[in-house]
Design an enzyme around this catalytic site. Structure first.
Site, PDB file in Angstrom:
ATOM      1  N   CYS A   9       2.076  -8.517  -5.280  1.00  0.00           N
ATOM      2  CA  CYS A   9       2.483  -7.548  -6.297  1.00  0.00           C
ATOM      3  C   CYS A   9       3.955  -7.219  -6.071  1.00  0.00           C
ATOM      4  CB  CYS A   9       1.636  -6.285  -6.190  1.00  0.00           C
ATOM      5  SG  CYS A   9       1.858  -5.407  -4.616  1.00  0.00           S
ATOM      6  N   GLU A  22      -1.960   4.445   4.042  1.00  0.00           N
ATOM      7  CA  GLU A  22      -1.446   5.119   2.846  1.00  0.00           C
ATOM      8  C   GLU A  22      -1.991   6.540   2.744  1.00  0.00           C
ATOM      9  OE1 GLU A  22      -1.816   4.889  -1.962  1.00  0.00           O
ATOM     10  OE2 GLU A  22      -1.884   2.970  -0.888  1.00  0.00           O
ATOM     11  N   ASN A  63      -7.077  -3.603  -0.745  1.00  0.00           N
ATOM     12  CA  ASN A  63      -7.237  -4.139  -2.100  1.00  0.00           C
ATOM     13  C   ASN A  63      -8.000  -5.458  -2.095  1.00  0.00           C
ATOM     14  OD1 ASN A  63      -5.204  -6.556  -2.887  1.00  0.00           O
ATOM     15  ND2 ASN A  63      -4.212  -5.257  -1.372  1.00  0.00           N
TER      16      ASN A  63
END
Length: 350
Positions: free
Chosen positions: A33, A147, A245
């Site tokens: 990404c 995160e 992810n």
């Protein structure tokens, strides 16, 4: 490697693979990404401009191959900024860090480069804004994920972690009319909304963030996986075991009904027994995976009769992010050395 063709997202008979030759359904988009691409290039650029070593707090992205490749180029990965000797440069990973980590780097006399993904930075800013307005913040995410730790550190007195719908009954807030939810950017979209629905049932006045926190790449890769799951008997996701992810992509594939789905770092981890009776293999990769690893899986599958590759495209991606601003300072190594010597030094400026 075999014939490669593009197909629309679905056709009426696409799920009927009984009489078809062996094939691979290759997801598009997949892999890197914009935030991961930015972070990896940032490490490479820092090594090029300032020379080795460049210290990186935690893995720059959650991918074994990427980390090993950067280590060979001169990056040194550490668990904490406090492990870095004074007078060096430390980079913060794409997952973001709490304000206390910035302070540790300052106290440790280090020059810093912040490679936090801009989409994670957006969530940090939302947390600060809602905390300043004295809201209770319900952060949907997985306990212990880097995160989540970074976002929680922005407003620890206001943030409670909600790790799935099962956590909702134990959540208590000061004022049910002043509650907002935020989320980790790499979660399953369906899982997040299930948690949000449970929270709204308990707190009907729950406020949603101004814009969706789950990043575009996470959503796009999950949509593509659902499409593959409807056409394949087996789905292989290339990604590391600590990549949130990538793990979510395997879960989404299973929830979408594919008979089997697996996560592998490398082609060598694929078990040939998985292919027994399988005509169509769906293949994708997590947002921190370089495409060379996908190409190796394609080669591995081609050698076993899966020569035809059909690209299943569900979205276009064109987003890019500029590199961290600290990289514009050509003298950052000199700044670090002055800091290490205890001399007053200007912060990295453009």
């Amino acid at each position: 490697m075999g014939r490669m063709t593009a197909t629309p997202a679905s056709t009426p008979d696409s799920a009927s693979a009984t009489n078809r030759p062996k094939r691979v359904l290759l997801a598009a988009p997949r892999g890197y990404c914009a935030g991961v691409d930015r972070a990896v290039i940032a490490v490479e650029k820092a090594l090029e401009q300032y020379g080795a070593p460049i210290y990186v707090r935690h893995e720059i992205v959650h991918n074994k191959y990427v980390v090993q490749t950067l280590e060979r180029k001169g990056a040194i990965f550490v668990d904490q900024a406090t492990e870095v000797p004074p007078g060096n440069i430390v980079m913060f990973s794409a997952h973001g860090v709490a304000p206390t980590v910035h302070e540790e780097a300052r106290q440790g006399r280090l020059a810093t480069i912040d490679a936090t993904c801009p989409l994670v930075t957006k969530v940090h800013k939302e947390a600060v804004r809602f905390a300043n307005d004295d809201f209770d913040i319900l952060l949907i995410g997985h306990e212990g994920h880097e995160e989540v730790i970074g976002t929680s550190g922005e407003a620890p007195d206001h943030i409670q972690l909600v790790d799935g719908p099962g956590d909702v009954p134990k959540i208590e807030v000061r004022d049910p009319s002043r509650v907002v939810w935020l989320s980790q950017t790499t979660l399953s979209v369906d899982e997040t909304m299930e948690t949000v629905d449970a929270l709204k049932e308990k707190f009907p006045q729950l406020i949603s963030p101004p814009s969706d926190d789950i990043c575009y790449a996470t959503q796009n890769r999950q949509i593509a996986i659902k499409e593959l799951a409807g056409q394949a008997e087996l789905v292989i996701v290339v990604g590391s075991k600590n990549s949130s992810n990538s793990i979510r992509m395997v879960e989404v594939a299973k929830q979408a009904g594919v008979p089997a789905a697996y996560l592998v770092d490398f082609a060598s981890e694929i078990d040939e027994a998985w292919l027994e009776g399988v005509t169509s293999v769906g293949l994708s990769s997590g947002a921190s995976v370089p495409d060379i690893l996908v190409q190796e899986v394609l080669e591995w599958l081609s050698e076993r009769g899966y020569a035809d590759v059909e690209i299943v495209k569900t979205a276009d991606e064109s987003l890019t992010f500029s590199l961290p601003k600290e990289l514009r300072n050509k003298d950052l190594r000199a700044v670090a050395e002055k800091l290490g010597a205890g001399e007053p030094a200007p912060s990295a400026k453009e």
